[in-house]
Design a protein around this motif. Structure first.
Motif, PDB file in Angstrom:
ATOM      1  N   UNK A 178       0.828  -1.203   0.000  1.00 38.20           N
ATOM      2  CA  UNK A 178       0.000   0.000   0.000  1.00 38.20           C
ATOM      3  C   UNK A 178       0.867   1.259   0.000  1.00 38.20           C
ATOM      4  N   UNK A 179       1.972   1.239   0.745  1.00 39.29           N
ATOM      5  CA  UNK A 179       2.842   2.415   0.829  1.00 39.29           C
ATOM      6  C   UNK A 179       3.435   2.719  -0.548  1.00 39.29           C
ATOM      7  N   UNK A 180       3.810   1.659  -1.266  1.00 41.28           N
ATOM      8  CA  UNK A 180       4.350   1.868  -2.621  1.00 41.28           C
ATOM      9  C   UNK A 180       3.260   2.434  -3.529  1.00 41.28           C
ATOM     10  N   UNK A 181       2.055   1.869  -3.416  1.00 38.27           N
ATOM     11  CA  UNK A 181       0.939   2.352  -4.246  1.00 38.27           C
ATOM     12  C   UNK A 181       0.651   3.815  -3.926  1.00 38.27           C
ATOM     13  N   UNK A 232      12.208   4.942   0.070  1.00 38.13           N
ATOM     14  CA  UNK A 232      12.854   4.305   1.207  1.00 38.13           C
ATOM     15  C   UNK A 232      11.751   3.966   2.207  1.00 38.13           C
ATOM     16  N   UNK A 233      11.540   2.666   2.401  1.00 41.31           N
ATOM     17  CA  UNK A 233      10.455   2.232   3.284  1.00 41.31           C
ATOM     18  C   UNK A 233      11.016   1.839   4.634  1.00 41.31           C
ATOM     19  N   UNK A 234      10.297   2.183   5.696  1.00 37.40           N
ATOM     20  CA  UNK A 234      10.699   1.668   7.004  1.00 37.40           C
ATOM     21  C   UNK A 234       9.463   1.437   7.863  1.00 37.40           C
ATOM     22  N   UNK A 235       9.631   0.559   8.841  1.00 32.78           N
ATOM     23  CA  UNK A 235       8.535   0.244   9.754  1.00 32.78           C
ATOM     24  C   UNK A 235       8.906   0.742  11.137  1.00 32.78           C
ATOM     25  N   UNK A 239       7.316   6.309   4.383  1.00 31.72           N
ATOM     26  CA  UNK A 239       7.893   6.425   3.047  1.00 31.72           C
ATOM     27  C   UNK A 239       8.776   7.662   3.075  1.00 31.72           C
ATOM     28  N   UNK A 240      10.061   7.446   2.897  1.00 29.37           N
ATOM     29  CA  UNK A 240      11.030   8.550   2.973  1.00 29.37           C
ATOM     30  C   UNK A 240      10.786   9.408   4.214  1.00 29.37           C
ATOM     31  N   UNK A 241      10.573   8.736   5.330  1.00 27.69           N
ATOM     32  CA  UNK A 241      10.431   9.442   6.598  1.00 27.69           C
ATOM     33  C   UNK A 241       9.018   9.921   6.924  1.00 27.69           C
ATOM     34  N   UNK A 242       8.115   9.898   5.932  1.00 30.53           N
ATOM     35  CA  UNK A 242       6.748  10.367   6.174  1.00 30.53           C
ATOM     36  C   UNK A 242       5.869   9.200   6.645  1.00 30.53           C
ATOM     37  N   UNK A 243       5.173   9.392   7.758  1.00 27.01           N
ATOM     38  CA  UNK A 243       4.274   8.352   8.259  1.00 27.01           C
ATOM     39  C   UNK A 243       3.004   8.349   7.405  1.00 27.01           C
ATOM     40  N   UNK A 244       2.841   7.302   6.586  1.00 27.11           N
ATOM     41  CA  UNK A 244       1.704   7.251   5.663  1.00 27.11           C
ATOM     42  C   UNK A 244       0.624   6.281   6.152  1.00 27.11           C
ATOM     43  N   UNK A 245       0.769   5.796   7.381  1.00 28.53           N
ATOM     44  CA  UNK A 245      -0.121   4.744   7.897  1.00 28.53           C
ATOM     45  C   UNK A 245      -1.604   5.084   7.758  1.00 28.53           C
ATOM     46  N   UNK A 246      -1.955   6.341   7.950  1.00 31.50           N
ATOM     47  CA  UNK A 246      -3.359   6.732   7.850  1.00 31.50           C
ATOM     48  C   UNK A 246      -3.807   6.837   6.401  1.00 31.50           C
ATOM     49  N   UNK A 247      -2.918   7.312   5.539  1.00 35.59           N
ATOM     50  CA  UNK A 247      -3.297   7.621   4.151  1.00 35.59           C
ATOM     51  C   UNK A 247      -3.425   6.389   3.259  1.00 35.59           C
ATOM     52  N   UNK A 248      -2.926   5.232   3.719  1.00 35.63           N
ATOM     53  CA  UNK A 248      -2.901   4.060   2.823  1.00 35.63           C
ATOM     54  C   UNK A 248      -4.145   3.198   2.949  1.00 35.63           C
ATOM     55  N   UNK A 249      -5.126   3.641   3.746  1.00 34.48           N
ATOM     56  CA  UNK A 249      -6.319   2.806   3.982  1.00 34.48           C
ATOM     57  C   UNK A 249      -7.525   3.249   3.169  1.00 34.48           C
ATOM     58  N   UNK A 250      -7.315   3.753   1.968  1.00 36.89           N
ATOM     59  CA  UNK A 250      -8.449   4.165   1.142  1.00 36.89           C
ATOM     60  C   UNK A 250      -8.702   3.116   0.060  1.00 36.89           C
ATOM     61  N   UNK A 251      -9.912   3.179  -0.547  1.00 38.60           N
ATOM     62  CA  UNK A 251     -10.257   2.222  -1.604  1.00 38.60           C
ATOM     63  C   UNK A 251      -9.300   2.390  -2.796  1.00 38.60           C
ATOM     64  N   UNK A 252      -8.923   3.643  -3.086  1.00 41.97           N
ATOM     65  CA  UNK A 252      -8.034   3.907  -4.219  1.00 41.97           C
ATOM     66  C   UNK A 252      -6.666   3.234  -3.986  1.00 41.97           C
ATOM     67  N   UNK A 253      -6.148   3.373  -2.779  1.00 40.61           N
ATOM     68  CA  UNK A 253      -4.840   2.774  -2.483  1.00 40.61           C
ATOM     69  C   UNK A 253      -4.966   1.234  -2.456  1.00 40.61           C
ATOM     70  N   UNK A 254      -6.119   0.709  -2.025  1.00 41.46           N
ATOM     71  CA  UNK A 254      -6.311  -0.751  -2.028  1.00 41.46           C
ATOM     72  C   UNK A 254      -6.169  -1.316  -3.441  1.00 41.46           C
TER      73      UNK A 254
END
Ligand code: DC
Length: 223
Positions: A39-42, A64-67, A78-93
């Motif tokens: 999802x983070x890559x998408x 650059x991905x990290x957990x 993703x490159x230091x940005x916390x995307x955890x909230x943004x990756x849970x949309x239908x578009x990203x799925x």
């Protein structure tokens, strides 16, 4: 001490992430949600309007991905940005399902996943964990439920975050389309490993499913 690896695979909406997170907490292991990596890559590709396979591949060296873990919850950066909230949309799925079918994307994530499992006892969930990423996992579980039940669960979850965004029928169509994509892609398709324990959560509530999972682990790990 050797790290213990528990692999949980199955289609979307079977309850994998909730159950894997609970199981990891009970066992004191690290929870790794590999779907979040796709999802983070998408998400990155959508943000950069990288649409074709060529454009997606051109993004990989830039990502650059990290957990990280905050109060036991996995956060993906993703490159230091916390995307955890943004990756849970239908578009990203849908985007994640698409990028996951690209061999070079899977290669890109393979080492990161293996490294996590080598250095930590993990409960790792995904689609190809027991078959490809951790073929020697100590416990393998294939978690599933009917498409209707999975769509119902996803609908409730999406509706809490974005009320009225999608109807149940649309969510069900998405679930079926994604199953189709995930099961029929050429590389690392969603499949039950021959040595995986099948757990069907169609008629089980969360507590029952958790017990089913824990019992499967106890049986395999012998404690
Ligand atoms: O589990 P999820 O819905 O967050 O996964 C998002 C997408 O990523 C899903 O369509 C399948 C893909 N995926 C995969 O191909 N392999 C994994 N190990 C995890 C997820």
């Amino acid at each position: 001490m050797k790290a213990v690896n528990i692999a949980i695979d199955g289609p979307s909406g079977a309850g994998k992430s909730t159950l894997a997170r609970k199981l990891a907490a009970r066992l004191g292991y690290v929870y790794v949600d590999t779907g979040a990596l796709y999802r983070a890559i998408a998400y990155d590709c959508i943000s950069h309007k990288a649409d074709s396979e060529e454009q997606i591949l051109a993004r990989l060296p830039e990502i650059r991905l990290s957990l990280g873990y905050i109060d036991g919850a996995q956060h993906v950066f993703v490159n230091g940005e916390d995307v955890s909230g943004s990756i849970r949309t239908a578009e990203v799925s849908m985007g994640a399902s698409r990028v996951a079918a690209i061999p070079k994307v899977r290669e890109f994530l393979f080492n990161l996943q293996q490294e996590m499992a080598k250095t930590h006892s993990v409960v790792m969930d995904g689609r190809d964990i027991g078959t490809v990423v951790l073929p020697d996992a100590d416990v393998k579980i294939f978690l599933t439920a009917s498409a209707e039940k999975r769509a119902e669960r996803r609908y409730i979850e999406l509706n809490e975050k974005q009320p009225g965004k999608q109807t149940y029928e649309e969510v069900l169509a998405d679930v079926i389309r994604r199953d189709e994509q995930d099961m029929n892609r050429e590389i690392a398709p969603l499949r039950q490993a021959p040595d995986a324990v099948l757990v069907d959560t169609t008629d089980a509530d969360l507590a029952q499913a958790e017990e089913m999972l824990l019992n499967a682990c106890k049986e395999k790990l012998g404690s």
